[in-house]
Structure formats: structure tokens, C-alpha cells
Scaffold this motif. Structure first.
Motif, short mmCIF file in Angstrom:
data_model
loop_
_atom_site.label_atom_id
_atom_site.label_comp_id
_atom_site.label_asym_id
_atom_site.label_seq_id
_atom_site.Cartn_x
_atom_site.Cartn_y
_atom_site.Cartn_z
N TYR A 97 0.84 -1.20 0.00
CA TYR A 97 0.00 0.00 0.00
C TYR A 97 0.88 1.25 0.00
O TYR A 97 0.59 2.21 0.72
CB TYR A 97 -0.92 0.02 1.21
N VAL B 102 6.21 7.27 4.13
CA VAL B 102 5.58 8.40 3.44
C VAL B 102 4.16 8.60 3.97
O VAL B 102 3.72 9.72 4.18
CB VAL B 102 5.57 8.16 1.92
N LEU C 273 17.61 7.10 -6.14
CA LEU C 273 16.63 7.12 -5.05
C LEU C 273 15.36 7.86 -5.47
O LEU C 273 14.24 7.44 -5.13
CB LEU C 273 17.25 7.78 -3.81
N LEU C 274 15.52 8.93 -6.22
CA LEU C 274 14.34 9.64 -6.74
C LEU C 274 13.52 8.72 -7.62
O LEU C 274 12.29 8.67 -7.52
CB LEU C 274 14.77 10.88 -7.53
N LEU C 275 14.20 7.98 -8.50
CA LEU C 275 13.46 7.04 -9.36
C LEU C 275 12.74 5.99 -8.52
O LEU C 275 11.58 5.64 -8.79
CB LEU C 275 14.42 6.35 -10.32
N GLU D 159 11.68 6.20 -5.35
CA GLU D 159 10.55 6.79 -4.63
C GLU D 159 9.40 7.10 -5.59
O GLU D 159 8.23 6.89 -5.26
CB GLU D 159 10.98 8.06 -3.89
N GLY D 160 9.76 7.58 -6.77
CA GLY D 160 8.73 7.82 -7.77
C GLY D 160 8.03 6.54 -8.18
O GLY D 160 6.81 6.49 -8.35
N ALA D 161 8.81 5.48 -8.31
CA ALA D 161 8.22 4.19 -8.69
C ALA D 161 7.27 3.68 -7.61
O ALA D 161 6.20 3.13 -7.91
CB ALA D 161 9.32 3.17 -8.95
N THR E 188 5.53 5.51 -5.47
CA THR E 188 4.31 6.31 -5.57
C THR E 188 3.44 5.86 -6.74
O THR E 188 2.23 5.62 -6.58
CB THR E 188 4.65 7.80 -5.74
N MET E 189 4.05 5.70 -7.91
CA MET E 189 3.24 5.38 -9.09
C MET E 189 2.71 3.94 -9.03
O MET E 189 1.66 3.66 -9.61
CB MET E 189 4.05 5.62 -10.37
N GLN F 60 1.59 2.62 -6.38
CA GLN F 60 0.39 2.74 -5.55
C GLN F 60 -0.73 3.42 -6.33
O GLN F 60 -1.89 2.99 -6.28
CB GLN F 60 0.72 3.53 -4.28
N VAL F 61 -0.37 4.48 -7.05
CA VAL F 61 -1.37 5.22 -7.83
C VAL F 61 -2.05 4.29 -8.83
O VAL F 61 -3.28 4.25 -8.93
CB VAL F 61 -0.72 6.41 -8.57
N SER G 104 5.74 0.52 -12.91
CA SER G 104 6.65 1.64 -12.67
C SER G 104 8.06 1.16 -12.33
O SER G 104 9.03 1.88 -12.57
CB SER G 104 6.11 2.53 -11.56
#
Lengths: 190, 190
Positions: B99, B104, B152-154, B156-158, B160-161, B163-164, B170
Motif C-alpha cells: 500500500y 511516506v 533514489l528519486l526514481l 521513490e517515484g516508482a 508512488t506510481m 500505488q497510484v 513503474s
DNA sequence: TTTAAAGTATACAGATCAGTATATTTTAAT
DNA sequence: ATTAAAATATACTGATCTGTATACTTTAAA
């Protein structure tokens, strides 16, 4: 005359939800801080969930419009706008009421799949992704959809890390990474 | 003999917090579903906030250990491990109880800065970043810290996406982007 | 076997939660 | 000026919230 009661409620609820999340904020405090009775709140919104949904839609449109307008005014070609995305993000991260992405927060608090709230969050991200794709196409990327999705990952990662570190620096890191990805996507276009 | 009551409480609370968030779950349901009375819960944890903090620490150590172990078993050189990060992430996104990132989620529900809960979240991300840096150095990146932060940005973005979109895709997008960033960081090393 | 800790069962306090009820007053358009 | 909608003030319901109180029972080690 000031704002309509409905608009006042949406603004108040938005500010509170952004900071504290959704379950931590009760309808009483929203009504009180809007200068409105609870009856009026329930006149405009059938339930707290419907208010939350209305807030998400209200915020979605305003935020994305504002974000895109900033990008368009800051850079004039699709290529430059692809990196300007991260300059605008940096300004956002510097705002006093930045507490991460409201939609990601909503996803974390409402787990039930295929609900209006979760769908609104997904739709918001989709619309932003569409804008990224539009720019990636205009910039002449070989695979614009792929580039756009990669930049979206950098953007979402930057949002998360800005919240984690209470710092806008992730926007610059993401911008540097974006430049590499953009150059790569354009050179493979030849 | 089974688990200690304390461990049982931590596991139950973790599962519930992961799915529903923190404010939506009461101590009553945690105690009940742990097969324990509320008195016992408050014997092990002074307050709900302290339980939350204990859950975050419990999860942090276990999750990162598991994650790193998976990476190390899946790839044997730092360079290969840098991309294996995203294969392991994909498995994580595919889990039934995925989830999004618990930390975050906590940041979204506890806005007060410089609190134990928020600091635990930041510390967890810092430790993961340290591992990324270790790999980036071993892989011979010209600026290993920068590469690690970008990856790390990639990541964290993955998260989030994933979950979205309720999809692990992602992770593959992030892996493709990571390859470009890694290649770039190694070629500028010469 | 004694003893202290850890546990149970149950109830409660006081606050807050979402949402409703009643009766009155303001607002704005006909 | 009339009238219907919108808003007010206030109180309430029944549930749930965190945390505590009381009295009894199990557990495990000295």
C-alpha cells in the motif's frame, strides 16, 4: 461580498487536509474555521467523504492549472519546459504549506480500491502525465511516452524526498537527472 | 510457544497501519486482533504514538534488511545490483499487502516537524540512500553520491506510481531510466 | 512453593467522531 | 412585500476515540 459558503468550506478543508491528512480532521473544525455551522456544511456536501472528494477535485484543477501556467511562462519551448517542470516544483516545495502530494496522502488513508477518492487521485496523476507527454513529443524525443513517464517518476520522487527532508533540493537533483534522460531520448531520435 | 505479546502487537499494528494508515486505526482493534487486552497493549507501549514509533522502527529494520538481502542474492556486482534494486522493488509492488511506503504515509499524517515519528521516517530513507551510495561507489560512478540520489528519486517515484496505478510496471520504467543514468555516470568517470 | 510480573475481563471517563433534529433568522429573487 | 431557500444556534444521538481503574488469574522464575 466574500466567498460563497461552499468555496469557503472547500478552502478551509483543503488547508487542513493538506497539513493533517483526512482522518485527523473532523467536520466540526472544518465548519467552525469556515465560519459556518455544521448544518450548512451538510447542506453543501452529503457526507465527509463527499467533501473530501470535492476538495480533491477543487485542488486538482487549480493546482495543475497553476503548475502548467508557471511552466509555460518560465520557458517557451517544449524542450526547455521539460526541465522547467523541476524549477516550478522547487518553488512549490518552498511554499509554507507544502506537505507533500495531497493525492498520495489520500491514497495512503483510503485503501479501498476503485473508490471515487482513489480514482480522483489516479486521474490527477494521469492528467499531469499527459502534459509531460505533450512536452516530450514537442521536444522531439524518440519515445515521448517513455521519456514522459520517466520524468514523472523523477517528479514524484522529488515530491516525496522534499517532504522527507523538508528541503526543495530534490527538485535540483531531479532536474539534473532529467537532463540526462532528455538528452538520451533525443539522441536516440536521430 | 508463539510470539511474545509485544511482537504480536507490533505485527498486527503494522499490518493495519500499512493498509489503513495511522489515524484510521484505533488501539482497541489492534489489541483485539492481537488476541490481547488493551491493558497489555498499554503495558508494552505508553501511548498510541509510542506504538506507532515502535512499529516504524520494527518495520524499518526488517524491510531494509529483507530488501538488501534480496538485491545481494539476485546480483553479484555493485553495477548489476544498482539495477537489481528495481527488480526487487517490482516484487515488493506485487505483494498483496503493498500500500505504498509506510513512512511516506506517516509523514502525511503527522505534520509536526522534528518529532520522533518524522525523524524515524527520514532516518529510514537515509539508510536506504546510504546503501544506494555504497553500490554507486562500487560501480565506479564518477559522482557516486549524485547517482545514488538520482536513483533514489526514481525508486521513490516508482513506489508512488505503483500505488497510484496499482501496478508494478513503474518498477520497469524506473529500471530503464536507471540504466541511462548509470551509463551516463560511468562514462563521465573516464 | 512462594512471589512478582504479566496477563485477563470488564467497565469506565471524558473527549471527539459523523451525522441529524428543531426552531429561528437571514438572504435574495420574484 | 412575499416567499422559498439558505443559513443560524443549539442540542442531540450513538458510536468510537485514547487512556485508566478494579479485581482476578495465569505464568515463570527464584
Amino acid at each position: 461580498m466574500g466567498l460563497s459558503k461552499r468555496e469557503q468550506l472547500l478552502r478551509t478543508a483543503l488547508a487542513l487536509f493538506k497539513k493533517h491528512g483526512f482522518h485527523a480532521i473532523g467536520v466540526d473544525v472544518i465548519a467552525h474555521r469556515s465560519g459556518v455551522t455544521k448544518k450548512t456544511l451538510y447542506h453543501h456536501f452529503r457526507s465527509k467523504d463527499e467533501l473530501i472528494l470535492a476538495v480533491l477535485r477543487y485542488y486538482d484543477e487549480r493546482f495543475r492549472n497553476h503548475f502548467i501556467r508557471q511552466v509555460e511562462s518560465r520557458a517557451k519551448t517544449p524542450l526547455r519546459r521539460l526541465t522547467a517542470l523541476f524549477d516550478v516544483a522547487k518553488d512549490w516545495f518552498n511554499e509554507n504549506d507544502f506537505y507533500g502530494c495531497l493525492f498520495v496522502g489520500a491514497l495512503g488513508e483510503f485503501p479501498e480500491p476503485d473508490t471515487a477518492i482513489r480514482n480522483a487521485c489516479r486521474e490527477s496523476k494521469n492528467l499531469m502525465r499527459d502534459y509531460f507527454r505533450e512536452l516530450a513529443e514537442g521536444a522531439g524525443a524518440s519515445k515521448p511516452k517513455e521519456l514522459a513517464d520517466q520524468l514523472l517518476l523523477l517528479m514524484e520522487g522529488a515530491i516525496t524526498m522534499a517532504q522527507v527532508n523538508h528541503s526543495p533540493f530534490s527538485a535540483q537533483q531531479a532536474k539534473a537527472a532529467a537532463r540526462v534522460l532528455i538528452r538520451n531520448a533525443r539522441s536516440s531520435a536521430q
